[in-house]
Design an enzyme around this catalytic site. Structure first.
Site, PDB file in Angstrom:
ATOM      1  N   SER A   1      -4.013  -3.452   2.828  1.00 43.02           N
ATOM      2  CA  SER A   1      -4.169  -2.204   2.529  1.00 43.02           C
ATOM      3  C   SER A   1      -5.702  -1.581   2.520  1.00 43.02           C
ATOM      4  CB  SER A   1      -3.586  -1.948   1.055  1.00 43.02           C
ATOM      5  OG  SER A   1      -3.966  -0.725   0.436  1.00 43.02           O
TER       6      SER A   1
ATOM      7  N   ILE B   1       8.278   0.176   4.944  1.00 46.26           N
ATOM      8  CA  ILE B   1       7.778  -0.126   6.094  1.00 46.26           C
ATOM      9  C   ILE B   1       8.297  -1.303   6.612  1.00 46.26           C
ATOM     10  CG2 ILE B   1       5.517  -0.653   7.046  1.00 46.26           C
ATOM     11  CD1 ILE B   1       4.167   0.376   4.559  1.00 46.26           C
TER      12      ILE B   1
ATOM     13  N   LYS C   1      -4.257  -7.946  -3.255  1.00 44.97           N
ATOM     14  CA  LYS C   1      -4.398  -7.925  -1.909  1.00 44.97           C
ATOM     15  C   LYS C   1      -5.716  -8.698  -1.052  1.00 44.97           C
ATOM     16  CE  LYS C   1      -0.740  -5.472  -0.587  1.00 44.97           C
ATOM     17  NZ  LYS C   1       0.422  -6.078  -0.041  1.00 44.97           N
TER      18      LYS C   1
ATOM     19  N   ASN D   1      -2.656   5.609   4.842  1.00 40.41           N
ATOM     20  CA  ASN D   1      -1.596   6.088   4.059  1.00 40.41           C
ATOM     21  C   ASN D   1      -0.367   6.201   4.548  1.00 40.41           C
ATOM     22  OD1 ASN D   1      -4.325   6.772   2.519  1.00 40.41           O
ATOM     23  ND2 ASN D   1      -2.823   7.866   1.137  1.00 40.41           N
TER      24      ASN D   1
ATOM     25  N   TYR E   1      -3.299  -4.206  -8.465  1.00 39.93           N
ATOM     26  CA  TYR E   1      -2.668  -4.423  -7.053  1.00 39.93           C
ATOM     27  C   TYR E   1      -3.790  -4.426  -6.022  1.00 39.93           C
ATOM     28  CZ  TYR E   1      -0.777  -2.258  -2.597  1.00 39.93           C
ATOM     29  OH  TYR E   1      -0.554  -2.014  -1.555  1.00 39.93           O
TER      30      TYR E   1
ATOM     31  N   ASN F   1      13.126  -3.284  -4.776  1.00 36.39           N
ATOM     32  CA  ASN F   1      12.795  -1.810  -4.567  1.00 36.39           C
ATOM     33  C   ASN F   1      13.457  -1.374  -3.227  1.00 36.39           C
ATOM     34  OD1 ASN F   1      11.199   0.731  -5.426  1.00 36.39           O
ATOM     35  ND2 ASN F   1       9.571   0.221  -3.970  1.00 36.39           N
TER      36      ASN F   1
HETATM   37  P1  NAD Z   1       8.594  -1.003  -0.436  1.00 31.56           P
HETATM   38  O1  NAD Z   1       8.478  -1.424  -2.037  1.00 31.56           O
HETATM   39  O2  NAD Z   1       9.557  -0.135   0.034  1.00 31.56           O
HETATM   40  O3  NAD Z   1       9.004  -2.544   0.253  1.00 31.56           O
HETATM   41  C1  NAD Z   1       8.754  -3.833  -0.197  1.00 31.56           C
HETATM   42  C2  NAD Z   1       9.956  -4.538  -0.452  1.00 31.56           C
HETATM   43  O4  NAD Z   1       9.852  -5.879  -0.676  1.00 31.56           O
HETATM   44  C3  NAD Z   1      11.183  -3.868  -1.077  1.00 31.56           C
HETATM   45  O5  NAD Z   1      12.212  -4.037  -0.435  1.00 31.56           O
HETATM   46  C4  NAD Z   1      11.400  -5.052  -2.120  1.00 31.56           C
HETATM   47  O6  NAD Z   1      12.613  -4.941  -2.757  1.00 31.56           O
HETATM   48  C5  NAD Z   1      10.847  -6.113  -1.572  1.00 31.56           C
HETATM   49  N1  NAD Z   1      10.273  -7.234  -2.495  1.00 31.56           N
HETATM   50  C6  NAD Z   1       9.378  -7.040  -3.552  1.00 31.56           C
HETATM   51  N2  NAD Z   1       9.012  -7.987  -4.074  1.00 31.56           N
HETATM   52  C7  NAD Z   1       9.558  -9.165  -3.568  1.00 31.56           C
HETATM   53  C8  NAD Z   1       9.808 -10.421  -3.999  1.00 31.56           C
HETATM   54  N3  NAD Z   1       9.245 -11.172  -4.723  1.00 31.56           N
HETATM   55  N4  NAD Z   1      10.852 -11.114  -2.885  1.00 31.56           N
HETATM   56  C9  NAD Z   1      11.497 -10.629  -1.965  1.00 31.56           C
HETATM   57  N5  NAD Z   1      11.300  -9.172  -1.802  1.00 31.56           N
HETATM   58  C10 NAD Z   1      10.796  -8.625  -2.443  1.00 31.56           C
HETATM   59  O7  NAD Z   1       6.839  -1.082  -0.034  1.00 31.56           O
HETATM   60  P2  NAD Z   1       6.513  -0.698   1.410  1.00 31.56           P
HETATM   61  O8  NAD Z   1       5.965   0.840   1.284  1.00 31.56           O
HETATM   62  O9  NAD Z   1       7.428  -1.065   2.525  1.00 31.56           O
HETATM   63  O10 NAD Z   1       5.171  -1.616   1.438  1.00 31.56           O
HETATM   64  C11 NAD Z   1       5.526  -2.847   2.124  1.00 31.56           C
HETATM   65  C12 NAD Z   1       3.998  -3.653   2.064  1.00 31.56           C
HETATM   66  O11 NAD Z   1       3.164  -2.943   2.359  1.00 31.56           O
HETATM   67  C13 NAD Z   1       3.556  -3.865   0.453  1.00 31.56           C
HETATM   68  O12 NAD Z   1       3.203  -5.335   0.393  1.00 31.56           O
HETATM   69  C14 NAD Z   1       2.705  -2.865   0.153  1.00 31.56           C
HETATM   70  O13 NAD Z   1       1.545  -3.565  -0.848  1.00 31.56           O
HETATM   71  C15 NAD Z   1       2.151  -2.789   1.614  1.00 31.56           C
HETATM   72  N6  NAD Z   1       1.147  -1.416   1.649  1.00 31.56           N
HETATM   73  C16 NAD Z   1       2.142  -0.450   1.461  1.00 31.56           C
HETATM   74  C17 NAD Z   1       1.593   0.747   1.529  1.00 31.56           C
HETATM   75  C18 NAD Z   1       2.038   2.083   1.401  1.00 31.56           C
HETATM   76  O14 NAD Z   1       1.597   3.234   0.909  1.00 31.56           O
HETATM   77  N7  NAD Z   1       3.369   2.281   1.310  1.00 31.56           N
HETATM   78  C19 NAD Z   1       0.060   0.741   1.674  1.00 31.56           C
HETATM   79  C20 NAD Z   1      -0.692  -0.342   1.998  1.00 31.56           C
HETATM   80  C21 NAD Z   1       0.049  -1.569   1.761  1.00 31.56           C
HETATM   81  C1  WQD Z   2      -3.007  10.968  -1.587  1.00 29.84           C
HETATM   82  C2  WQD Z   2      -3.682  12.027  -2.164  1.00 29.84           C
HETATM   83  C3  WQD Z   2      -3.935  12.125  -4.664  1.00 29.84           C
HETATM   84  C4  WQD Z   2       0.068  12.578  -5.798  1.00 29.84           C
HETATM   85  C5  WQD Z   2      -2.055   4.771  -2.485  1.00 29.84           C
HETATM   86  C6  WQD Z   2      -2.770   3.745  -2.932  1.00 29.84           C
HETATM   87  C7  WQD Z   2      -3.237   2.849  -1.812  1.00 29.84           C
HETATM   88  C8  WQD Z   2      -2.204   2.790  -0.860  1.00 29.84           C
HETATM   89  C9  WQD Z   2      -1.647   3.936  -0.368  1.00 29.84           C
HETATM   90  C10 WQD Z   2      -0.847   0.675  -0.980  1.00 29.84           C
HETATM   91  C11 WQD Z   2      -4.778  11.727  -3.259  1.00 29.84           C
HETATM   92  C12 WQD Z   2      -3.348  13.298  -4.061  1.00 29.84           C
HETATM   93  C13 WQD Z   2      -1.144  12.512  -5.020  1.00 29.84           C
HETATM   94  C14 WQD Z   2       0.137  14.009  -6.325  1.00 29.84           C
HETATM   95  C15 WQD Z   2      -1.881  14.652  -5.411  1.00 29.84           C
HETATM   96  N1  WQD Z   2      -1.004   1.904  -1.138  1.00 29.84           N
HETATM   97  N2  WQD Z   2      -1.829  13.732  -4.955  1.00 29.84           N
HETATM   98  N3  WQD Z   2      -0.654  14.920  -6.248  1.00 29.84           N
HETATM   99  O1  WQD Z   2      -4.188   7.098  -3.693  1.00 29.84           O
HETATM  100  O2  WQD Z   2      -4.649   7.717  -1.385  1.00 29.84           O
HETATM  101  O3  WQD Z   2      -3.365   5.838  -1.883  1.00 29.84           O
HETATM  102  O4  WQD Z   2      -1.284   4.930  -1.648  1.00 29.84           O
HETATM  103  O5  WQD Z   2      -1.737   0.005  -0.728  1.00 29.84           O
HETATM  104  O6  WQD Z   2      -3.720   1.567  -2.505  1.00 29.84           O
HETATM  105  O7  WQD Z   2      -3.724   3.813  -3.725  1.00 29.84           O
HETATM  106  O8  WQD Z   2      -2.214   7.701  -2.015  1.00 29.84           O
HETATM  107  O9  WQD Z   2      -0.279   9.226  -1.890  1.00 29.84           O
HETATM  108  O10 WQD Z   2      -1.205   8.495  -4.135  1.00 29.84           O
HETATM  109  O11 WQD Z   2      -2.307  10.316  -2.691  1.00 29.84           O
HETATM  110  O12 WQD Z   2      -2.858  15.761  -5.620  1.00 29.84           O
HETATM  111  O13 WQD Z   2       1.229  14.164  -6.923  1.00 29.84           O
HETATM  112  O14 WQD Z   2      -3.114  13.081  -2.786  1.00 29.84           O
HETATM  113  O15 WQD Z   2      -4.962  12.438  -5.687  1.00 29.84           O
HETATM  114  O16 WQD Z   2      -6.191  12.524  -3.155  1.00 29.84           O
HETATM  115  P1  WQD Z   2      -3.495   7.300  -2.253  1.00 29.84           P
HETATM  116  P2  WQD Z   2      -1.309   8.991  -2.948  1.00 29.84           P
END
Ligand code: NAD
Ligand code: WQD
Length: 338
Positions: free
Chosen positions: A124, A12, A152, A178, A148, A35
């Site tokens: 989240s 993101i 948050k 999502n 996790y 990551n």
């Molecule tokens: P991501 O893992 O792709 O990005 C996170 C980045 O932070 C990575 O590049 C990693 O190397 C870096 N990082 C981790 N720990 C660190 C630290 N201690 N110091 C410096 N860098 C560090 O994840 P993302 O999907 O881009 O998510 C970004 C943020 O959004 C996260 O906080 C995540 O919890 C939140 N979020 C993500 C989702 C999702 O589904 N992707 C949903 C809701 C919230």
């Molecule tokens: C989506 C749907 C699964 C994989 C997660 C975190 C949430 C947030 C976003 C960070 C669900 C189904 C999945 C597969 C499947 N992240 N599924 N087969 O669980 O809604 O949310 O990511 O904050 O905190 O929990 O996302 O993409 O894992 O699943 O059927 O191989 O797809 O059961 O219904 P989720 P997801």
């Protein structure tokens, strides 16, 4: 404006770096590469045609953060850095509290010491726990169902307390639903190492042939087709939401929680069908048992984002799926060349 993105090379963060740069901001990136990879930095530069200031480091290194805030004359911070895998957080809770909660404390200390008070935090929809009603609005009760999610929630609560302590603070917690999809260039997207946990990257690997079939976790939910429903949002829309949140903080003090979703729910079967349409072939899949901890239905009420930020998601499910496929193919062709 000079904006520091912690975790800026992640999924993101990298999309937000593009959006903010295109909006005319100067973006500075911090990442410990736990990551992500430097490859993303090169791609960001290729994509925007601009050099990015990047520091490899950990958000828990408070002196480093203080130095960055001063050296780059940072006005605002977007805090993405953290760990995000729900399953892993159950196995390694201490790592999650250290990276996420300790990371946020370190950032707050550095910001406070440096007099930088504008912060957008990656929260989240997980903070809503098991939905008590739908759509989920920002006043829905919050709870955590795994470590996790608890990180948050702790961080959100901490930020609220911090903002009450000093009226200079301007903090927005963006509660993402999502996030899926990739930049239309195919240069950046979600590329998890190992077997993906999340639906969209898993589907992409099945489509590319890297994984044999998709396991659909349950078709006995109380939904129309029996599979679970989520609010999938294109990562480019999400990135634009961060731009809107930063602008919002120019005129708003205090602490704010705002959902970033589309307000539309889509089932797993619907995701599979849309992806099949995008790639023009069928996707091998089978239905397996429900995944522990999954809720049946989750989608956002998006009115607050619209009224407060003037932001609304624009991209549809077709665009989410086709951009993922484009990015996936870009990765495959790059690997073949390498
Ligand atoms: P991501 O893992 O792709 O990005 C996170 C980045 O932070 C990575 O590049 C990693 O190397 C870096 N990082 C981790 N720990 C660190 C630290 N201690 N110091 C410096 N860098 C560090 O994840 P993302 O999907 O881009 O998510 C970004 C943020 O959004 C996260 O906080 C995540 O919890 C939140 N979020 C993500 C989702 C999702 O589904 N992707 C949903 C809701 C919230
Ligand atoms: C989506 C749907 C699964 C994989 C997660 C975190 C949430 C947030 C976003 C960070 C669900 C189904 C999945 C597969 C499947 N992240 N599924 N087969 O669980 O809604 O949310 O990511 O904050 O905190 O929990 O996302 O993409 O894992 O699943 O059927 O191989 O797809 O059961 O219904 P989720 P997801």
């Amino acid at each position: 404006m000079n904006i520091l993105l912690t975790g800026g090379l992640g999924y993101i963060g990298s999309h937000t770096a593009v959006t903010l740069t295109e909006a005319g901001h100067k973006v500075i990136l911090l990442d410990n590469l736990s990551n992500s990879s430097l490859d993303v930095l090169e791609r960001l530069q290729a994509l925007t045609g601009k050099p990015f200031a990047f520091i490899e480091g950990d958000v828990r290194d408070t002196p480093l953060l203080s130095k960055m805030l001063a050296d780059y004359r940072i006005d605002s911070v977007v805090h993405f850095a953290g760990l995000k895998a729900v399953g892993e957080s159950l196995e390694k809770p201490v790592e999650y509290f250290s990276n996420n909660v300790q990371g946020a404390i370190s950032l707050l200390q550095a910001m406070n010491d440096s007099g930088v008070y504008k912060l957008v935090f990656s929260s989240s929809a997980t903070v809503y726990g098991e939905p008590e009603y739908l759509p989920l609005d920002e006043v829905h009760p919050t709870s955590a169902t795994n470590p996790y999610g608890r990180t948050k929630l702790h961080i959100e609560e901490m930020l609220e307390d911090v903002s009450s302590s000093n009226s200079e603070w301007r903090i927005v917690c963006l509660r993402y639903f999502n996030p899926v999809g990739a930049h239309p260039s195919g240069l950046i997207g979600e590329d998890p190492s190992g077997i993906p946990n999340n639906l969209m990257p898993y589907i992409a690997r099945v489509a590319s042939g890297a994984l044999p079939e998709l396991n659909i976790f349950g078709d006995d939910y109380p939904t129309e087709d029996g599979t679970a429903i989520r609010d999938y949002i294109h990562v480019c829309d999400l990135a634009e939401g961060h731009g809107a949140a930063i602008n919002y903080l120019d005129n708003q003090k205090g602490w704010h929680a705002i959902n970033l979703g589309t307000g539309q729910g889509h089932s797993v079967f619907e995701m599979v069908r849309t992806f099949e349409k995008a790639i023009g072939q069928s996707l091998p899949h089978r239905v397996t048992a429900r995944r522990a901890g999954d809720v049946a239905v989750c989608y956002a009420k998006t009115d607050k984002a619209y009224t407060e930020l003037g932001w609304k998601a624009q991209r549809d499910l077709d665009e989410m799926c086709s951009s993922v496929w484009y990015f996936q193919n870009f990765q495959i062709s790059k690997d073949k060349v390498a």
